[in-house]
Design a protein around this motif. Structure first.
Motif, PDB file in Angstrom:
ATOM      1  N   VAL A   1       0.799  -1.287   0.028  1.00 30.70           N
ATOM      2  CA  VAL A   1      -0.061   0.021  -0.141  1.00 30.70           C
ATOM      3  C   VAL A   1       0.802   1.313   0.005  1.00 30.70           C
ATOM      4  CG1 VAL A   1      -1.856   1.350   1.174  1.00 30.70           C
ATOM      5  CG2 VAL A   1      -2.021  -1.246   1.164  1.00 30.70           C
ATOM      6  N   GLY A   2       0.625   2.169  -0.925  1.00 34.32           N
ATOM      7  CA  GLY A   2       1.189   3.342  -0.883  1.00 34.32           C
ATOM      8  C   GLY A   2       3.061   3.155  -1.490  1.00 34.32           C
ATOM      9  N   LYS A   3       3.323   1.971  -2.085  1.00 33.84           N
ATOM     10  CA  LYS A   3       4.525   1.604  -2.614  1.00 33.84           C
ATOM     11  C   LYS A   3       4.576   0.928  -3.822  1.00 33.84           C
ATOM     12  CE  LYS A   3       6.561   2.338   1.590  1.00 33.84           C
ATOM     13  NZ  LYS A   3       6.713   1.196   2.516  1.00 33.84           N
TER      14      LYS A   3
ATOM     15  N   TRP B   1       4.602   2.811  -6.561  1.00 37.32           N
ATOM     16  CA  TRP B   1       5.565   3.832  -7.150  1.00 37.32           C
ATOM     17  C   TRP B   1       6.992   3.213  -7.181  1.00 37.32           C
ATOM     18  CZ3 TRP B   1       9.578   6.426  -4.859  1.00 37.32           C
ATOM     19  CH2 TRP B   1       9.601   6.240  -3.759  1.00 37.32           C
ATOM     20  N   GLU B   2       7.309   2.648  -5.968  1.00 40.64           N
ATOM     21  CA  GLU B   2       8.758   1.902  -5.971  1.00 40.64           C
ATOM     22  C   GLU B   2       8.907   0.817  -6.911  1.00 40.64           C
ATOM     23  OE1 GLU B   2       9.385   0.841  -1.849  1.00 40.64           O
ATOM     24  OE2 GLU B   2       9.213   3.170  -1.377  1.00 40.64           O
TER      25      GLU B   2
END
Lengths: 132, 87
Positions: free
Chosen positions: A118-120, A122-123
């Protein structure tokens, strides 16, 4: 499937389609006179009395996984349909543990949704991967 | 005299636009009667595909196809406006 009779299907296959595809159409050409099936699937147009270019992906459990409906003058993209089927097959085989990000094709990375992701995203996933 | 028309990618059918030359009373009748304003709802993804049986042409034979016979397989169900519609 169209509202044409099976006799017209035979004429179209024998006189035109068999000249495009060796051996003729390899799947059943269904007839839906009156548009009963098209009405159930929401693609029958009452006013013109014909069906629009609807395409439904149905999984082995008989569930609709996706569809696309186009007006008559624009043809479909069969490769995109196959890509979607391959994506749904992968998700099904993974029992829902994997998901295919935008632009996924066979061989490209999938995502494994989890609290840690979650929220990662983009990595691990870049926007240019949607376009290659 | 019958008039020429240009074939498009839909199966040619009677054109409701040609009502222009009719008188007003005939036009009013042509405007969608309530009885034909049937609600058309789209099916939902993730839900069962409605079963059906339909006649078909398949490799030289006329056969009857039932959707449920394909349970256990992936199915692509494609609709189109009509045979010989170009695209």
């Amino acid at each position: 499937m169209s509202v044409d009779s099976v006799f017209v299907h035979k004429m179209w296959n024998d006189n035109e389609l068999s000249k495009m595809v060796k051996g003729g159409v390899p799947f059943p050409m269904l007839s839906d006179g009156g548009g009963k099936v098209g009405t159930m699937y929401g693609v029958y147009d009452d006013e013109s009395g014909v069906e629009t270019r609807g395409r439904f992906i149905i999984d082995p459990d008989g569930k609709v996984q996706g569809y696309e409906v186009l007006t008559p003058p624009v043809g479909r993209n069969v490769s995109e349909t196959f890509r979607q089927v391959q994506a749904f097959q992968l998700v099904r085989e993974s029992k829902g543990t994997q998901a295919t990000p935008s632009g996924w094709k066979p061989g490209k990375m999938t995502l494994k949704p989890s609290p840690d992701l979650v929220g990662k995203v983009w990595e691990v996933w870049k926007t240019d991967m949607a376009f290659d | 005299m019958p008039k020429d028309f240009q074939p498009g990618c839909a199966k040619p059918v009677e054109d409701s636009q040609s009502g222009k030359t009719q008188d007003a009373a005939a036009q009013a009748v042509q405007e969608k009667p309530l009885s034909s304003a049937r609600e058309v709802s789209m099916i939902k993804v993730g839900k069962k595909a409605p079963n059906f049986t339909a006649p078909a042409y398949f490799q030289g034979k006329f056969v009857t196809v039932e959707l449920n016979e394909y349970l256990g397989k992936w199915v692509l169900l494609c609709f189109y406006p009509g045979d010989f519609t170009f695209v």
